[in-house]
Design a protein around this motif. Structure first.
Motif, PDB file in Angstrom:
ATOM      1  N   ARG A  68       0.892  -1.075  -0.139  1.00 41.02           N
ATOM      2  CA  ARG A  68      -0.087   0.051   0.044  1.00 41.02           C
ATOM      3  C   ARG A  68       0.940   1.111   0.076  1.00 41.02           C
ATOM      4  O   ARG A  68       1.992   1.347   0.579  1.00 41.02           O
ATOM      5  N   ASN A  69       0.281   2.390  -0.338  1.00 37.13           N
ATOM      6  CA  ASN A  69       0.940   3.595  -0.447  1.00 37.13           C
ATOM      7  C   ASN A  69       1.344   4.073   0.889  1.00 37.13           C
ATOM      8  O   ASN A  69       2.572   4.515   1.138  1.00 37.13           O
ATOM      9  N   ALA A  70       0.500   3.921   1.855  1.00 36.55           N
ATOM     10  CA  ALA A  70       0.799   4.272   3.257  1.00 36.55           C
ATOM     11  C   ALA A  70       2.010   3.359   3.540  1.00 36.55           C
ATOM     12  O   ALA A  70       2.788   4.094   4.442  1.00 36.55           O
ATOM     13  N   THR A  71       2.028   2.115   3.426  1.00 43.03           N
ATOM     14  CA  THR A  71       3.133   1.354   4.038  1.00 43.03           C
ATOM     15  C   THR A  71       4.444   1.850   3.264  1.00 43.03           C
ATOM     16  O   THR A  71       5.560   1.871   4.070  1.00 43.03           O
ATOM     17  N   GLN A  72       4.478   2.101   2.208  1.00 42.93           N
ATOM     18  CA  GLN A  72       5.745   2.726   1.647  1.00 42.93           C
ATOM     19  C   GLN A  72       6.227   3.998   2.070  1.00 42.93           C
ATOM     20  O   GLN A  72       7.293   4.200   2.299  1.00 42.93           O
ATOM     21  N   GLN A  73       5.442   4.631   2.433  1.00 42.29           N
ATOM     22  CA  GLN A  73       5.557   6.225   2.967  1.00 42.29           C
ATOM     23  C   GLN A  73       6.091   6.141   4.268  1.00 42.29           C
ATOM     24  O   GLN A  73       7.132   6.642   4.501  1.00 42.29           O
ATOM     25  N   VAL A  74       5.475   5.534   5.222  1.00 39.45           N
ATOM     26  CA  VAL A  74       5.808   5.168   6.777  1.00 39.45           C
ATOM     27  C   VAL A  74       7.209   4.169   6.708  1.00 39.45           C
ATOM     28  O   VAL A  74       7.696   4.571   7.708  1.00 39.45           O
ATOM     29  N   TRP A  75       7.274   3.311   5.873  1.00 35.05           N
ATOM     30  CA  TRP A  75       8.494   2.456   5.956  1.00 35.05           C
ATOM     31  C   TRP A  75       9.904   3.305   5.381  1.00 35.05           C
ATOM     32  O   TRP A  75      10.732   3.326   6.292  1.00 35.05           O
ATOM     33  N   SER A  76       9.919   4.056   4.633  1.00 34.69           N
ATOM     34  CA  SER A  76      11.030   4.666   4.079  1.00 34.69           C
ATOM     35  C   SER A  76      11.161   5.897   4.979  1.00 34.69           C
ATOM     36  O   SER A  76      12.642   6.031   5.264  1.00 34.69           O
ATOM     37  N   SER A  77      10.461   6.332   5.618  1.00 29.65           N
ATOM     38  CA  SER A  77      10.628   7.673   6.529  1.00 29.65           C
ATOM     39  C   SER A  77      10.966   6.919   8.069  1.00 29.65           C
ATOM     40  O   SER A  77      11.898   7.634   8.780  1.00 29.65           O
ATOM     41  N   ALA A  78      10.337   5.822   8.221  1.00 26.40           N
ATOM     42  CA  ALA A  78      10.588   5.343   9.648  1.00 26.40           C
ATOM     43  C   ALA A  78      12.114   4.608   9.733  1.00 26.40           C
ATOM     44  O   ALA A  78      12.603   4.865  10.968  1.00 26.40           O
ATOM     45  N   LEU A  79      12.344   3.814   8.932  1.00 29.89           N
ATOM     46  CA  LEU A  79      13.547   3.291   8.807  1.00 29.89           C
ATOM     47  C   LEU A  79      14.670   3.914   8.830  1.00 29.89           C
ATOM     48  O   LEU A  79      15.711   3.939   9.721  1.00 29.89           O
ATOM     49  N   ALA A  80      14.507   5.109   7.965  1.00 31.32           N
ATOM     50  CA  ALA A  80      15.687   6.284   8.013  1.00 31.32           C
ATOM     51  C   ALA A  80      15.908   6.892   9.360  1.00 31.32           C
ATOM     52  O   ALA A  80      16.924   7.222   9.766  1.00 31.32           O
ATOM     53  N   THR A  81      14.695   7.157   9.645  1.00 35.67           N
ATOM     54  CA  THR A  81      14.762   8.231  11.424  1.00 35.67           C
ATOM     55  C   THR A  81      15.365   7.060  12.282  1.00 35.67           C
ATOM     56  O   THR A  81      16.268   7.611  13.111  1.00 35.67           O
ATOM     57  N   VAL A  82      14.871   5.809  12.239  1.00 32.82           N
ATOM     58  CA  VAL A  82      15.802   4.952  13.489  1.00 32.82           C
ATOM     59  C   VAL A  82      17.206   4.725  13.075  1.00 32.82           C
ATOM     60  O   VAL A  82      17.911   4.770  14.055  1.00 32.82           O
ATOM     61  N   VAL A  83      17.497   4.641  11.891  1.00 33.76           N
ATOM     62  CA  VAL A  83      19.158   4.346  11.486  1.00 33.76           C
ATOM     63  C   VAL A  83      19.993   5.433  11.673  1.00 33.76           C
ATOM     64  O   VAL A  83      21.144   5.470  12.110  1.00 33.76           O
ATOM     65  N   LEU A  84      19.378   6.644  11.323  1.00 32.98           N
ATOM     66  CA  LEU A  84      20.221   7.786  11.346  1.00 32.98           C
ATOM     67  C   LEU A  84      20.037   8.615  12.750  1.00 32.98           C
ATOM     68  O   LEU A  84      20.937   9.448  12.958  1.00 32.98           O
ATOM     69  N   ALA A  85      19.277   8.276  13.554  1.00 31.67           N
ATOM     70  CA  ALA A  85      18.793   8.928  14.988  1.00 31.67           C
ATOM     71  C   ALA A  85      20.336   9.037  15.711  1.00 31.67           C
ATOM     72  O   ALA A  85      20.709  10.122  16.173  1.00 31.67           O
ATOM     73  N   PRO A  86      21.210   7.969  16.010  1.00 34.77           N
ATOM     74  CA  PRO A  86      22.178   7.966  16.745  1.00 34.77           C
ATOM     75  C   PRO A  86      23.460   8.700  16.221  1.00 34.77           C
ATOM     76  O   PRO A  86      24.149   9.509  16.848  1.00 34.77           O
ATOM     77  N   PHE A  87      23.489   8.713  14.838  1.00 31.32           N
ATOM     78  CA  PHE A  87      24.348   9.435  13.789  1.00 31.32           C
ATOM     79  C   PHE A  87      24.152  11.150  13.981  1.00 31.32           C
ATOM     80  O   PHE A  87      25.175  11.905  14.100  1.00 31.32           O
ATOM     81  N   ALA A  88      22.917  11.308  13.768  1.00 41.20           N
ATOM     82  CA  ALA A  88      22.594  12.574  14.045  1.00 41.20           C
ATOM     83  C   ALA A  88      22.798  13.266  15.510  1.00 41.20           C
ATOM     84  O   ALA A  88      23.230  14.402  15.697  1.00 41.20           O
ATOM     85  N   ALA A  89      22.595  12.403  16.490  1.00 37.61           N
ATOM     86  CA  ALA A  89      22.683  13.027  17.809  1.00 37.61           C
ATOM     87  C   ALA A  89      24.305  13.064  18.035  1.00 37.61           C
ATOM     88  O   ALA A  89      24.610  14.309  18.989  1.00 37.61           O
ATOM     89  N   ARG A  90      25.162  12.275  17.322  1.00 39.59           N
ATOM     90  CA  ARG A  90      26.539  12.752  17.745  1.00 39.59           C
ATOM     91  C   ARG A  90      27.158  13.958  17.117  1.00 39.59           C
ATOM     92  O   ARG A  90      27.953  14.750  17.847  1.00 39.59           O
ATOM     93  N   VAL A  91      26.412  14.431  16.228  1.00 43.16           N
ATOM     94  CA  VAL A  91      26.796  15.965  15.514  1.00 43.16           C
ATOM     95  C   VAL A  91      26.323  16.843  15.713  1.00 43.16           C
ATOM     96  O   VAL A  91      26.283  18.022  14.973  1.00 43.16           O
ATOM     97  N   TRP A  92      24.838  16.779  16.424  1.00 46.51           N
ATOM     98  CA  TRP A  92      23.873  17.744  16.503  1.00 46.51           C
ATOM     99  C   TRP A  92      24.312  19.198  16.854  1.00 46.51           C
ATOM    100  O   TRP A  92      25.101  19.200  17.857  1.00 46.51           O
ATOM    101  N   ILE A  93      23.962  20.071  16.070  1.00 42.88           N
ATOM    102  CA  ILE A  93      24.247  21.512  16.498  1.00 42.88           C
ATOM    103  C   ILE A  93      22.855  22.242  16.560  1.00 42.88           C
ATOM    104  O   ILE A  93      22.053  22.340  15.485  1.00 42.88           O
ATOM    105  N   TRP A  94      22.445  22.855  17.435  1.00 41.34           N
ATOM    106  CA  TRP A  94      21.216  23.621  17.739  1.00 41.34           C
ATOM    107  C   TRP A  94      21.279  24.955  16.784  1.00 41.34           C
ATOM    108  O   TRP A  94      22.200  25.614  16.610  1.00 41.34           O
ATOM    109  N   PRO A  95      19.995  25.036  15.839  1.00 37.52           N
ATOM    110  CA  PRO A  95      20.085  26.188  14.977  1.00 37.52           C
ATOM    111  C   PRO A  95      20.190  27.188  15.895  1.00 37.52           C
ATOM    112  O   PRO A  95      19.752  27.526  16.843  1.00 37.52           O
ATOM    113  N   GLU A  96      20.850  28.245  15.063  1.00 38.32           N
ATOM    114  CA  GLU A  96      21.126  29.667  15.744  1.00 38.32           C
ATOM    115  C   GLU A  96      20.026  30.590  15.319  1.00 38.32           C
ATOM    116  O   GLU A  96      20.070  31.853  16.050  1.00 38.32           O
TER     117      GLU A  96
END
Length: 295
Positions: free
Chosen positions: A182-210
């Protein structure tokens, strides 16, 4: 399958929806380059793009379909599709940090050509001599843009070429999942997987917007991704993919406008010439596919 909407013959509306999707795709690239130049880490920008996409997709689809929207009928293929998508996004944002948006966009236009090549061994599709020659012409166009022999060459172009390959694999997997997910599954899977995988890497380099502007763009980039892909999905339900394919070439004009007014950069003669070759070969392949589908 529940949740799968039927196709409708609304060609004009489908073309309009695809053109709107192209506008939002250009907004993604423009936002990513602007945030990168502002000093935010690329991994943080990629994470923001997908976590925002997940929030908007969940808010849209879960009330309609419940948590079954996350249930995949082909989890391995869906995993690979999602992996190819966010990997291509990461390389694209890395390329945008160093290259003009017109260059990365023009290289991306070779996607239909690469898909044609990959479809031979992966999807067992046949490619005739004329289409093969059109593919060769398209790769010549890539060489004109990249210029591996000239002073205009930048190593970041390898990121853009990697984006081209991974994005093409994403569309190959999308074809394989057509009628399965389903379209819904493809949308949430592509975004959810990326969010989970990238979260620890983003946390290590996170810079708060100025600034408030950086916060606004960082939040908006996820919306651009979600809305763009939703419009693209709707477009392909309303019109044939072969009719919609050339609409993506309108992005070169939008990227040129963004490059001039947002970043103060103009496309080079090499970019324009290579882009014309790539677009010409892509349109020829599109025409051949249209003729083949009618036979």
């Amino acid at each position: 399958m529940s949740g799968v909407l039927p196709r409708e013959d609304r060609t004009a509306a489908g073309i309009l929806a695809m053109l709107l999707a192209v506008v939002f795709f250009t907004c993604i690239d423009t936002s990513a380059k602007w945030l990168s130049l502002a000093g935010l880490p690329v991994m943080q920008i990629v994470f923001a793009r997908y976590v925002g996409h997940l929030v908007y997709a969940t808010a849209l689809y879960v009330p309609q379909e419940g948590w079954s929207a996350f249930r995949s009928n082909a989890p391995l293929k869906q995993f690979l599709r999602s992996l190819f998508l966010f990997s291509s996004t990461t390389l694209n944002f890395l390329a945008l940090k160093h290259l003009p948006i017109t260059v990365t966009t023009t290289i991306a236009f070779a996607g239909p050509i690469v898909i044609t090549v990959l479809a031979i061994p992966i999807l067992n599709e046949r490619v005739g001599l004329r289409r093969f020659l059109a593919v060769c012409a398209g790769f010549l166009g890539i060489l004109v843009v990249v210029q591996p022999w000239g002073a205009e060459f930048h190593p970041a172009m390898f990121f853009s070429l990697g984006t081209l390959f991974l994005a093409s694999m994403y569309f190959i997997m999308t074809r394989m999942l057509a009628g399965v997910e389903r379209n819904a599954t493809q949308q949430v899977w592509s975004s959810a997987l990326a969010t989970v995988v990238l979260a620890p890497f983003a946390a290590r380099v996170w810079i708060w917007p100025e600034s408030a502007g950086q916060w606004a763009v960082l939040c908006a980039i996820g919306a651009f991704g979600a809305i763009g892909h939703i419009f693209a999905t709707i477009a392909h339900r309303w019109a044939d993919a072969s009719i919609l394919a050339p609409m993506i070439y309108g992005q070169i004009f939008l990227a040129t406008i963004a490059g001039i007014f947002v970043f103060g950069t103009w496309p080079t003669v090499w970019t324009l010439c290579g882009g014309m070759i790539i677009i010409g070969s892509g349109l020829y392949i599109w025409q051949r596919e249209r003729q083949a589908s009618r036979c």
